[in-house]
Design an enzyme around this catalytic site. Structure first.
Site, PDB file in Angstrom:
ATOM      1  N   HIS A 157     -11.919  -4.438   7.747  1.00  0.00           N
ATOM      2  CA  HIS A 157     -12.650  -4.311   6.492  1.00  0.00           C
ATOM      3  C   HIS A 157     -13.866  -3.397   6.635  1.00  0.00           C
ATOM      4  CE1 HIS A 157     -10.219  -7.832   5.621  1.00  0.00           C
ATOM      5  NE2 HIS A 157     -10.651  -7.892   4.392  1.00  0.00           N
ATOM      6  N   GLU A 178       0.815  -1.219   0.000  1.00  0.00           N
ATOM      7  CA  GLU A 178       0.000   0.000   0.000  1.00  0.00           C
ATOM      8  C   GLU A 178       0.846   1.266   0.000  1.00  0.00           C
ATOM      9  OE1 GLU A 178      -0.915  -2.698   1.572  1.00  0.00           O
ATOM     10  OE2 GLU A 178      -2.897  -3.044   0.724  1.00  0.00           O
TER      11      GLU A 178
HETATM   12  C1  LIG Z   1      -2.335  -4.390   4.051  1.00  0.00           C
HETATM   13  C2  LIG Z   1      -3.353  -5.247   3.386  1.00  0.00           C
HETATM   14  N1  LIG Z   1      -3.659  -5.012   2.112  1.00  0.00           N
HETATM   15  C3  LIG Z   1      -4.583  -5.755   1.481  1.00  0.00           C
HETATM   16  C4  LIG Z   1      -5.219  -6.772   2.134  1.00  0.00           C
HETATM   17  C5  LIG Z   1      -6.294  -7.597   1.421  1.00  0.00           C
HETATM   18  N2  LIG Z   1      -5.780  -8.933   1.179  1.00  0.00           N
HETATM   19  C6  LIG Z   1      -6.045  -9.949   2.023  1.00  0.00           C
HETATM   20  S1  LIG Z   1      -5.223 -11.320   1.621  1.00  0.00           S
HETATM   21  C7  LIG Z   1      -4.516 -10.590   0.282  1.00  0.00           C
HETATM   22  C8  LIG Z   1      -3.574 -11.366  -0.584  1.00  0.00           C
HETATM   23  C9  LIG Z   1      -2.476 -11.967   0.218  1.00  0.00           C
HETATM   24  O1  LIG Z   1      -1.653 -12.715  -0.602  1.00  0.00           O
HETATM   25  P1  LIG Z   1      -0.390 -13.446  -0.019  1.00  0.00           P
HETATM   26  O2  LIG Z   1       0.402 -12.475   0.797  1.00  0.00           O
HETATM   27  O3  LIG Z   1       0.316 -14.107  -1.117  1.00  0.00           O
HETATM   28  O4  LIG Z   1      -0.963 -14.504   1.011  1.00  0.00           O
HETATM   29  P2  LIG Z   1      -1.979 -15.689   0.679  1.00  0.00           P
HETATM   30  O5  LIG Z   1      -3.338 -15.170   0.911  1.00  0.00           O
HETATM   31  O6  LIG Z   1      -1.728 -16.120  -0.715  1.00  0.00           O
HETATM   32  O7  LIG Z   1      -1.674 -16.788   1.645  1.00  0.00           O
HETATM   33  C10 LIG Z   1      -4.935  -9.286   0.166  1.00  0.00           C
HETATM   34  C11 LIG Z   1      -4.514  -8.356  -0.904  1.00  0.00           C
HETATM   35  C12 LIG Z   1      -4.874  -6.965   3.480  1.00  0.00           C
HETATM   36  N3  LIG Z   1      -5.454  -7.919   4.229  1.00  0.00           N
HETATM   37  N4  LIG Z   1      -3.940  -6.203   4.081  1.00  0.00           N
END
Ligand SMILES: Cc1ncc(C[n+]2csc(CCOP(=O)(O)OP(=O)(O)O)c2C)c(N)n1
Ligand SMILES: Cc1ncc(C[n+]2csc(CCOP(=O)(O)OP(=O)(O)O)c2C)c(N)n1
Ligand SMILES: [Mg+2]
Ligand SMILES: [Mg+2]
Lengths: 366, 326, 366, 326
Positions: B129, B60
């Site tokens: 959220h 972000e």
């Molecule tokens: C700071 C932040 N930005 C966006 C989100 C929304 N979000 C939740 S999970 C996710 C993707 C995460 O991907 P990754 O780090 O690869 O972990 P995975 O879910 O694949 O285990 C996003 C963008 C969040 N929770 N926190």
């Protein structure tokens, strides 16, 4: 089973030794023989040093606010400026005056800025260059954004940003590296490792062998250069910028130098670092070695040096005059703090602006 | 012209703006092929391609910082934060740079960008959220802060936000993304970003709200009107700059005001409106100014989130309290 | 002159191949022969998979909120739990249930959390373990802080944190790496590279060869491991944690796995990734290969498998019952949202609490 | 007992807290050998060593995030942000974790930490060194927000902050770091963090302020008193939770109130106080509630910073305006 899946290295570049001789005549790059360019840049380095001393003096006599000296960084800074084209974009931290002078920023504008007047940021350098950036390392992401804009618009422009050894610990810088990798941006990120972040020594930022290797995190070409060696800085910068321009992505360059001054005029470095360290660092400073080299090659001498210094002092004095004239005889009205907040002043600020004006006319002061 | 939802108003405005101005790009996490976790950017990637609809790495600070950078170099970024709670890491670049660039450089540079994100609770989402951080942005000089509560205002205000030469924080009340459908013509007409929108006229009490709480506010107004009262309902919509004139003009007639917001009360937008009434509006007030807000606690996880947010009942109660004063 | 000043590499570890045979019998680590441990962990992996399917089903029938499945990550997760001591600290992201189950967190608590009830965070795992962390990558700095606390108090404890391939782009993670280096913290940072961050593929996070090499930025030992190979995960984790415990600083481990499920139940992965990719990934999934290996070594068979699955289903059903009983028959009162904000309720909240209570009694609902 | 300045009160409290509780550590940029850029931690490194007075890498997110982490594991971090403008990158961890940990875990974990930093303008510093972000913190549930305006309150409130079991944001008005000296005994006595401090009694008008503006507020009070008026001066000091009772009780007597703050007005602490008066205090008000604030613009660079901040004249003007109403 173990299998090595990736290997990396960091190379260090130095061509001109502290004593003013080349490390190895045969391996010196072409720029080492481009005496016109070297003399031009030596002159700008000298001007910057004279300017710097004057700015500190102005602060000491209450004519300038806090000022961040660039003493000792002149070679690195000037190389950054010299390697860039006008249409490239510089996102500086706060002490790269020599780079900015090269790009057209006036000395009086630097003074205006540190003199507490926003008009210093409305400078004569390229209008797409960023202003000095106080929140450490944030400028790196602005540069990444600029690089992204050029890429999206298919413009052959490069964005360059500078961060300190301290600032290289900040997420903004590390995310900028990642962005450079993700989109193969035309971006050159320079870590100006001057060994100190105010009172915090390089060794406390982390225990890695180099700062350059941060670029490896995202697979960027990463190198170290003697930041007091103008020839090496130029060579590395020229190459990185042209590579970035031609679509080869982003580069991370650690320039190793030393902050010979206090952090800013608000700082007293004797509180936290030994005099001997500073004395020792003076042995490696960039101007002397370049001067020796130029003298040894018959393109510089005492007379030229004297004439140059006189010229520099004159130019600096004129800049100081411009600055003082501006803040004394043409200060910003109170309304200036409203007039640039938005392209068009919203209704709530129209009212507040009127109030501020009324108070100023009444001579309302704290 | 078809009836569309609020989120479709967002999508329609994005498409329109991208169509008319090639410098507009949309960027954020999952805004590309996926079309956004709420589908706000659905179809845009297909239509405008990789260079205009950009999936970013998950960072972000980077999204905000690069948007600032892009905005200074002839690109108009419309950045999406996936949820309100993830705008916090963006605040540094939004507050310390986007909001300041024009002023810092005396107009040499500026940061025309839009930060848009879904905000507010009520959709059974996890922690972070469901927040309503409008006060943080509204407290920051140099930002415009907008929150539509209808499909047409979503369309018209987002168009205005994207065309604006300064940074705009565009908050989308996700609980009402699909609450009502409205006929909205895709005519490219923007709405002004410095006025409140009066949704109902009435002379007995003024209810002021914005975003998703407009829903409960209108329902409370229904109940009060059923009792024969004249209820004026104002949708603030443009939180900064705040159009106090419209609110004061209304209170001049009604003498009574209840402000409804989902965000916690302390140092909030509701506080600002009440403070404005305590100053320029004081002579019109016939009763205390009540604020019906989220409590000053963390938004609860979803089992209790509706108990956190102002209910119709709480609004009606506050209104009645205010109306009882004679 | 150029001089190479630093060299780095990233090694990849795999012992158990997708077909359930060892890569190389002679090079397999001791843990490959520790069948008691492997069987215990296989059982927990199986339980997790049964639990996972049930949780998804609960969400589909409206009995649970958004749920993040751990399908496909079981080996990596369980190895993390198994390598840690109780007094170590886990700062998870949101899907490492198997690690948490190993550490004492109950299945009903996971359900409570995703069921929108804060009591799930007040779990039966170590009370010093962090709760699930929604703001991506922030947990890495909490782990760094925990590691710092242990170091300051001279406690032989290690902090472990997990971040995704997506999350590894975030400054928080990168600053945690740097902190681990700066203070030589007892910290193990795991990048759970499951190839996707919701709809964004690994390749869009950056173009580097590995994610592990982010550790090189700060000079940390950095390695890749087959995250579907329990033996490799255990071996790498055991070693890293004990090295960290004995004062050898921080480690970065990239575990390569695959998110076989949708991102969460709120996601539909078919929108952005081809079925074939998922099918292909199923070939490498962790349970089957481990089961084959255990069967081949005579410590597992069909009967055991059947008995285990029955047991798992029973345990999961009991957990679901506990969960539903809790939220249906013992829901949190509205006052709960006030009572844990501060150790002692401040005066302004006392008033608001009363108001909320009054409204609840009046049946005030939206 | 010797007379000390406000910043010496800070240092004395830090030393005392570190002496009495070995889990207290001070961390930040340049807090160690250098003793802090304002000397707030001067002498502490010498006295307590590397493990208790910790120079960090230059990374605010890290400082905040690690402080949260440490605070959960038996260490009491007192983190310094070097200047107010550099708290912005910390907001994510402060708002989304420190403020929430106890509630999130139903009391299993908590985040007892202090974030202290110099705030406000008037010392001729560069951009981002002169802001007053108290409203951002005060709007966030789960945080205590404190700003002392005297050496004794600096000492007593910082001790309270460090001993508190929850996160406290401790803002130090740097313009008055060395304004007055006061005799403060190093007796370990803390001051309550949930009351306003009435500095002067009077029955004609109530002036409410905090931090460095207390200086101008008192000077304005002098001028008004010279006109024979009774001026009550309240130092809010503890901004969250806000002790509205003391303010309302005062306005009950005076009927008139001016609130003075350095921060911009929109959605600010001053707005909250005025809103409180528009509600529970409405019947006591005999005049509009005036807020004398920083303008809703970016704090200017230093040549114009004093024109941005409320002057004594602006305060007196507002008071007179309010007093004229009959
Ligand atoms: C700071 C932040 N930005 C966006 C989100 C929304 N979000 C939740 S999970 C996710 C993707 C995460 O991907 P990754 O780090 O690869 O972990 P995975 O879910 O694949 O285990 C996003 C963008 C969040 N929770 N926190
Ligand atoms: C985000 C942020 N934190 C803290 C500061 C205060 N500060 C100004 S300069 C500085 C040290 C910078 O050191 P370094 O990055 O090495 O650059 P140098 O000044 O040595 O050139 C600090 C801590 C700041 N300006 N921004
Ligand atoms: Mg430095
Ligand atoms: Mg992933």
């Amino acid at each position: 089973m173990t299998q090595t899946v990736a290997r990396f290295k960091v190379d260090y570049y130095q061509f001109l030794k502290p004593d003013g001789t080349l490390v190895d005549d045969r391996q010196a790059p072409q720029v080492a023989r481009d005496f016109d360019r070297l003399v031009e840049l030596y002159e700008l380095m000298s001007l910057t040093r004279v300017f710097d001393a004057k700015a500190v003096a102005l602060q000491r006599t209450g004519q300038l606010g806090t000022y961040a000296s660039s003493l000792g960084h002149e070679a690195a800074h000037v190389a950054i400026g010299a390697a860039m084209k006008h249409e490239d974009c510089l996102a500086p931290m706060y002490r790269e005056y020599a780079a900015q002078f090269y790009r057209g920023v006036k000395m009086s504008e630097v003074l205006l800025y540190w003199g507490g007047d926003e008009r210093g940021n409305n400078f004569s350098g390229p209008e797409h260059d960023f202003a000095w950036c106080v929140p450490i390392a944030t400028q790196c992401l602005h540069a990444a954004g600029a690089a992204m804009a050029y890429k999206l618009k298919s413009e052959d422009r490069v964005a360059v940003s500078v961060v300190g050894d301290g600032g290289s610990s900040k997420g903004d810088f590390l995310e900028a590296i990642n962005a450079g990798s993700a989109w193969k941006l035309p971006l050159v990120l320079i870590i100006m490792n001057n060994q100190w972040a105010i009172s915090v020594p390089r060794s406390k930022q982390n225990t890695a062998a180099t700062l350059a290797q941060k670029g490896i995190a995202a697979g960027l070409p990463s190198m170290q250069v003697d930041g007091n060696d103008l020839i090496a800085c130029l060579w590395v910068m020229d190459n990185a910028i042209e590579a970035a321009r031609s679509g080869r992505g982003s580069f991370v360059i650690e320039m190793i130098t030393y902050r010979l001054s206090d952090h800013t005029t608000a700082d007293d470095a004797r509180r936290y670092r030994p005099d001997e360290e500073v004395e020792e660092a003076w042995e490696r400073e960039p101007l002397k070695r370049l001067r020796t080299y130029l003298v040894n090659n018959g393109v510089w001498d005492e007379d030229k040096e004297e004439a140059l210094l006189a010229e520099c002092r004159e130019a600096v004095d004129a800049a100081v005059e411009d600055y003082l004239d501006m803040v004394e005889n043409n200060p910003q009205p109170v309304t200036a703090m409203f007039d640039h907040m938005f392209a068009e002043l919203p209704h709530d600020l129209i009212e507040q602006r009127r109030e501020a004006q009324r108070h100023e006319q009444e001579g309302g002061q704290l | 012209m078809t009836a569309i939802t609020l989120i479709e108003g967002v999508t329609m405005a994005l498409a329109r703006a991208m169509e008319e101005d090639p410098s507009v790009v949309v960027l954020g996490e999952d805004v590309g092929v996926n079309g956004g976790v709420f589908r706000a950017t659905a179809g845009l990637h297909e239509r405008f391609g990789d260079d205009r609809v950009i999936d970013t790495p998950l960072a972000e600070v980077m999204i905000a910082g690069m948007s600032v950078g892009m905005s200074t170099q002839g690109i108009k970024p419309v950045a999406e934060a996936q949820f309100c709670g993830f705008t916090t890491p963006m605040l540094d670049h939004i507050m310390n740079h986007a909001a300041r660039l024009r002023n810092r450089t005396r107009g040499r540079m500026s940061s025309p960008m839009v930060l848009r994100f879904p905000t507010g609770g009520g959709i059974h989402a996890p922690e972070h959220h469901s927040e309503s951080p409008e006060a943080l942005f509204a407290h920051t000089p140099g930002l415009r802060v907008v929150m539509p509560s209808s499909p047409s205002r979503a369309y018209g205000l987002l168009l205005a936000a994207i065309r604006d030469p300064d940074p705009v924080v565009f908050m989308e009340p996700k609980r009402i993304y699909r609450w009502v459908k409205e006929e909205v013509e895709d005519n490219g007409e923007e709405l002004p970003m410095d006025v409140c929108y009066t949704l109902r006229d009435g002379d007995d009490i003024t209810l002021v709200s914005w975003g998703a709480m407009i829903k409960e506010t209108l329902q409370a107004a229904d109940q009060l009107e059923a009792q024969g009262l004249g209820v004026e309902v104002i949708d603030v919509a443009t939180i900064s700059p705040l159009d106090m004139d419209t609110i004061i003009e209304s209170v001049e007639r009604t003498g009574r005001c209840v402000i409804i917001q989902e965000a916690p009360r302390h140092c909030s937008v509701a506080s600002e409106i009440a403070a404005g009434l305590a100053d320029a509006g004081i002579w019109h007030l016939q009763a205390p100014v009540k604020r019906v807000c989220g409590y000053d606690v963390t938004m609860p996880l979803y089992r209790n989130e509706m108990k956190y947010m102002p209910s119709v009942q709480r609004i009606v109660d506050a209104a009645q309290q205010v109306l009882e004063v004679s």
